[in-house]
Scaffold this active site. Structure first.
Site, short mmCIF file in Angstrom:
data_model
loop_
_atom_site.label_atom_id
_atom_site.label_comp_id
_atom_site.label_asym_id
_atom_site.label_seq_id
_atom_site.Cartn_x
_atom_site.Cartn_y
_atom_site.Cartn_z
N HIS A 147 26.54 34.85 65.83
CA HIS A 147 27.75 35.60 66.16
C HIS A 147 28.80 34.68 66.78
CE1 HIS A 147 30.02 39.14 67.79
NE2 HIS A 147 30.36 38.24 68.70
N GLU A 148 28.38 33.87 67.75
CA GLU A 148 29.33 32.98 68.42
C GLU A 148 29.83 31.89 67.48
OE1 GLU A 148 30.67 33.58 71.36
OE2 GLU A 148 29.50 35.42 71.22
N HIS A 164 32.62 33.26 65.32
CA HIS A 164 33.96 33.28 65.93
C HIS A 164 34.67 31.95 65.66
CE1 HIS A 164 34.23 37.09 67.95
NE2 HIS A 164 33.17 36.89 68.70
N GLU A 174 35.40 41.02 66.29
CA GLU A 174 34.01 41.23 66.69
C GLU A 174 33.17 41.69 65.51
OE1 GLU A 174 32.43 40.51 69.46
OE2 GLU A 174 34.27 39.65 70.27
#
Length: 277
Positions: free
Chosen positions: A151-152, A155, A208
């Site tokens: 997820h990070e 980004h 997100e």
């Protein structure tokens, strides 16, 4: 998230100057087409020079590690949790170039900071940090760690910070998109003088959602169970309001987020099963 929240109780250690070796991974063939649908990345990001932003991120990351080291809160290379984090990253990185062609040039790095704070991040250019609080308080499995890391990383790969900076700075400076495309350097200058903004950016709901889905696919391709994304965010929801959950200030949990992940798990399950074989 602020550096002042670091808790020095965990480690007595030296600077972990570790950079993941990705040369071999870059020689791998590109994987099959993406299974999740997140559309095209925001064109606004092009108003901020990628290299300038990545250099600013490197500087902030180095400052963060230096402060952690001074507070004896930076994990040594032989720390078991850090070894695990770096092993997971090595499995994820070969699949990043599919989402961003610049990822093959990034000097990926993973470090662990001793703090009760529930937090983790990946800065533009591939600089990753986990806090021990997110590992310990949530009692994360390897699969769940991979979901957070994916997820990070997403980004950074989708350049959400770059897009967010372009939108906010262009608005505050009163600049038109046309002026920027003609070469005015205000946004580039702003990117080089971010202060601590990169550590406290508020991403949009669509950012997100993109990070959830891209991270889900990255982790599945690397052989991590996609179902862990659902259990992870359920755990995240449970720590809401318990204090110290800085991760949730920028990554709010909720039923809709979990439902969206549940809808997409079947799309990547085949990738996971193939990776496991």
């Amino acid at each position: 998230m602020t550096i002042a929240l670091l808790n020095p109780f965990v480690f007595s250690c030296r600077r972990c100057a570790w950079v993941l070796g990705v040369a071999a991974a870059l020689a791998l063939p590109l994987p099959a087409l993406a299974q999740v649908d997140v559309g095209s990345a925001s064109a606004l990001r092009k108003l901020v020079p990628a290299q300038t932003l990545e250099q600013a991120a490197d500087k902030q990351y180095d400052q963060l590690l230096a402060q952690a080291k001074a507070q004896r809160a930076l994990a040594p290379d032989n720390n078991a949790q850090l070894v695990k984090l770096r092993a997971i990253a090595r499995r994820l990185i070969p699949f990043t170039s599919q989402w961003n062609s610049r990822a093959g040039q990034w000097r990926w790095e993973v470090n662990l900071i001793g703090s009760s704070e529930v937090n983790a991040f990946c800065m533009p250019g591939g600089k990753i940090a986990f806090y021990t609080g997110i590992l310990d308080r949530l009692k994360l499995t390897d699969d769940e760690i991979a979901m957070i890391m994916g997820h990070e990383m997403a980004h950074a790969l989708r350049e959400h910070a770059r897009s967010r900076l372009a939108k906010t700075q262009a608005t505050s400076l009163g600049l038109s998109i046309g002026a920027q495309l003609l070469g005015l350097g205000d946004l580039g200058n702003a990117a080089a003088n971010l202060g601590t903004q990169l550590l406290s950016l508020q991403y949009s709901r669509s950012d997100e959602s993109e990070a959830d889905l891209v991270g889900l696919e990255l982790a599945a391709r690397a052989g991590y169970n996609p179902q862990a994304a659902v259990t992870l965010w359920r755990k995240m929801g449970e720590v809401t309001g318990s204090g110290g959950a800085s991760f949730l200030s920028t990554h709010p949990s909720g039923p809709e987020r979990i439902r969206e992940l549940e809808r997409n798990v079947p799309r990547v399950m085949g990738l996971y099963q193939q990776a496991r074989r």
